[in-house]
Design a protein around this motif. Structure first.
Motif, PDB file in Angstrom:
ATOM      1  N   MET A   1       0.814  -1.192   0.000  1.00 54.32           N
ATOM      2  CA  MET A   1       0.000   0.000   0.000  1.00 54.32           C
ATOM      3  C   MET A   1       0.864   1.265   0.000  1.00 54.32           C
ATOM      4  N   ASN A   2       1.926   1.300   0.739  1.00 48.03           N
ATOM      5  CA  ASN A   2       2.817   2.462   0.818  1.00 48.03           C
ATOM      6  C   ASN A   2       2.066   3.739   1.186  1.00 48.03           C
ATOM      7  N   LEU A   3       1.527   3.758   2.399  1.00 47.82           N
ATOM      8  CA  LEU A   3       0.795   4.929   2.879  1.00 47.82           C
ATOM      9  C   LEU A   3       1.748   6.071   3.180  1.00 47.82           C
ATOM     10  N   THR A   4       1.314   7.282   2.870  1.00 46.26           N
ATOM     11  CA  THR A   4       2.072   8.448   3.294  1.00 46.26           C
ATOM     12  C   THR A   4       1.741   8.708   4.765  1.00 46.26           C
ATOM     13  N   GLU A   5       2.513   9.547   5.385  1.00 41.24           N
ATOM     14  CA  GLU A   5       2.285   9.859   6.800  1.00 41.24           C
ATOM     15  C   GLU A   5       0.918  10.525   6.993  1.00 41.24           C
ATOM     16  N   LEU A   6       0.560  11.402   6.074  1.00 39.10           N
ATOM     17  CA  LEU A   6      -0.731  12.086   6.158  1.00 39.10           C
ATOM     18  C   LEU A   6      -1.892  11.104   5.995  1.00 39.10           C
ATOM     19  N   GLU A   7      -1.772  10.177   5.053  1.00 41.27           N
ATOM     20  CA  GLU A   7      -2.816   9.171   4.867  1.00 41.27           C
ATOM     21  C   GLU A   7      -2.963   8.298   6.103  1.00 41.27           C
ATOM     22  N   ARG A   8      -1.839   7.882   6.666  1.00 43.99           N
ATOM     23  CA  ARG A   8      -1.887   7.053   7.874  1.00 43.99           C
ATOM     24  C   ARG A   8      -2.573   7.801   9.017  1.00 43.99           C
ATOM     25  N   GLU A   9      -2.239   9.072   9.189  1.00 42.56           N
ATOM     26  CA  GLU A   9      -2.858   9.871  10.248  1.00 42.56           C
ATOM     27  C   GLU A   9      -4.365   9.977  10.044  1.00 42.56           C
ATOM     28  N   GLN A  10      -4.794  10.223   8.807  1.00 45.18           N
ATOM     29  CA  GLN A  10      -6.219  10.368   8.541  1.00 45.18           C
ATOM     30  C   GLN A  10      -6.965   9.048   8.740  1.00 45.18           C
ATOM     31  N   LEU A  11      -6.346   7.940   8.337  1.00 43.99           N
ATOM     32  CA  LEU A  11      -6.983   6.637   8.528  1.00 43.99           C
ATOM     33  C   LEU A  11      -7.071   6.283  10.008  1.00 43.99           C
ATOM     34  N   LEU A  12      -6.020   6.554  10.750  1.00 43.15           N
ATOM     35  CA  LEU A  12      -6.053   6.298  12.198  1.00 43.15           C
ATOM     36  C   LEU A  12      -7.094   7.176  12.882  1.00 43.15           C
ATOM     37  N   SER A  13      -7.188   8.416  12.445  1.00 45.16           N
ATOM     38  CA  SER A  13      -8.189   9.320  13.002  1.00 45.16           C
ATOM     39  C   SER A  13      -9.595   8.798  12.719  1.00 45.16           C
ATOM     40  N   ALA A  14      -9.797   8.264  11.530  1.00 45.16           N
ATOM     41  CA  ALA A  14     -11.117   7.726  11.168  1.00 45.16           C
ATOM     42  C   ALA A  14     -11.468   6.519  12.025  1.00 45.16           C
ATOM     43  N   THR A  15     -10.495   5.680  12.336  1.00 48.98           N
ATOM     44  CA  THR A  15     -10.789   4.495  13.148  1.00 48.98           C
ATOM     45  C   THR A  15     -11.100   4.854  14.592  1.00 48.98           C
ATOM     46  N   ARG A  16     -10.563   5.973  15.075  1.00 45.81           N
ATOM     47  CA  ARG A  16     -10.795   6.378  16.457  1.00 45.81           C
ATOM     48  C   ARG A  16     -12.010   7.289  16.626  1.00 45.81           C
ATOM     49  N   SER A  17     -12.494   7.825  15.530  1.00 43.16           N
ATOM     50  CA  SER A  17     -13.579   8.798  15.587  1.00 43.16           C
ATOM     51  C   SER A  17     -14.881   8.143  16.060  1.00 43.16           C
ATOM     52  N   ARG A  18     -15.629   8.917  16.825  1.00 47.33           N
ATOM     53  CA  ARG A  18     -16.936   8.446  17.285  1.00 47.33           C
ATOM     54  C   ARG A  18     -18.062   9.025  16.439  1.00 47.33           C
ATOM     55  N   THR A  19     -17.720   9.950  15.539  1.00 51.48           N
ATOM     56  CA  THR A  19     -18.760  10.598  14.749  1.00 51.48           C
ATOM     57  C   THR A  19     -18.769  10.142  13.291  1.00 51.48           C
ATOM     58  N   ILE A  20     -17.751   9.447  12.863  1.00 54.73           N
ATOM     59  CA  ILE A  20     -17.691   8.994  11.473  1.00 54.73           C
ATOM     60  C   ILE A  20     -18.601   7.779  11.287  1.00 54.73           C
ATOM     61  N   ARG A  21     -19.087   7.585  10.071  1.00 57.12           N
ATOM     62  CA  ARG A  21     -19.925   6.423   9.801  1.00 57.12           C
ATOM     63  C   ARG A  21     -19.136   5.139  10.038  1.00 57.12           C
ATOM     64  N   ALA A  22     -19.817   4.118  10.529  1.00 52.16           N
ATOM     65  CA  ALA A  22     -19.157   2.846  10.849  1.00 52.16           C
ATOM     66  C   ALA A  22     -18.541   2.211   9.604  1.00 52.16           C
ATOM     67  N   ALA A  23     -19.194   2.345   8.468  1.00 54.15           N
ATOM     68  CA  ALA A  23     -18.678   1.762   7.228  1.00 54.15           C
ATOM     69  C   ALA A  23     -17.361   2.418   6.823  1.00 54.15           C
ATOM     70  N   ASP A  24     -17.261   3.740   7.017  1.00 59.78           N
ATOM     71  CA  ASP A  24     -16.017   4.438   6.688  1.00 59.78           C
ATOM     72  C   ASP A  24     -14.885   4.017   7.619  1.00 59.78           C
ATOM     73  N   ALA A  25     -15.206   3.838   8.896  1.00 61.61           N
ATOM     74  CA  ALA A  25     -14.190   3.393   9.858  1.00 61.61           C
ATOM     75  C   ALA A  25     -13.726   1.975   9.533  1.00 61.61           C
ATOM     76  N   ARG A  26     -14.642   1.139   9.097  1.00 56.00           N
ATOM     77  CA  ARG A  26     -14.291  -0.243   8.741  1.00 56.00           C
ATOM     78  C   ARG A  26     -13.338  -0.275   7.545  1.00 56.00           C
ATOM     79  N   ARG A  27     -13.593   0.583   6.556  1.00 55.80           N
ATOM     80  CA  ARG A  27     -12.702   0.655   5.395  1.00 55.80           C
ATOM     81  C   ARG A  27     -11.326   1.166   5.793  1.00 55.80           C
ATOM     82  N   ALA A  28     -11.290   2.136   6.693  1.00 59.20           N
ATOM     83  CA  ALA A  28     -10.015   2.664   7.161  1.00 59.20           C
ATOM     84  C   ALA A  28      -9.224   1.570   7.890  1.00 59.20           C
ATOM     85  N   LYS A  29      -9.908   0.782   8.716  1.00 60.12           N
ATOM     86  CA  LYS A  29      -9.244  -0.326   9.410  1.00 60.12           C
ATOM     87  C   LYS A  29      -8.691  -1.331   8.417  1.00 60.12           C
ATOM     88  N   LEU A  30      -9.454  -1.600   7.370  1.00 55.78           N
ATOM     89  CA  LEU A  30      -9.002  -2.538   6.343  1.00 55.78           C
ATOM     90  C   LEU A  30      -7.697  -2.077   5.720  1.00 55.78           C
TER      91      LEU A  30
END
Length: 109
Positions: A1-30
């Protein structure tokens, strides 16, 4: 995948968020699990998904990066206009008293 630092931060933020849709958090975890090198079987077991889910979202991420993780289905429009529903509710509450004998409606009813 070769994530950039910014992408990794945004994906981690999405997985920890309590307001984001569950489907979006699941994709970020994937995507994070794929980046960490976890096996498909482990991902399937942990996320409760199938191999089509993994291939769909990983290929979309590779093609479009973070923009590819958003669902393309916009949802459906309301069955009736919200103004019409609001007018119906207001009409009901203004013309009828509560059945429990109280004198006015409250948000708890």
């Amino acid at each position: 995948m070769n994530l950039t630092e910014l992408e990794r931060e945004q994906l981690l933020s999405a997985t920890r968020s309590r307001t984001i849709r569950a489907a979006d958090a699941r994709r970020a975890k994937l995507i994070l699990m794929l980046e960490d090198g976890e096996s498909r079987d482990a991902i399937i077991e942990r996320l409760g998904c199938d191999s089509r889910f993994i291939s769909r979202w990983s290929s979309r991420f590779l093609a479009e990066r973070l923009a590819g993780l958003y669902a393309r289905h916009p949802g459906r429009s309301p069955m009736q206009p919200p103004e019409k529903l609001e007018a119906r509710v207001l009409g009901y509450t203004l013309k009828r008293k509560p059945l429990d004998g109280s004198t006015h409606w409250s948000s708890y009813k």
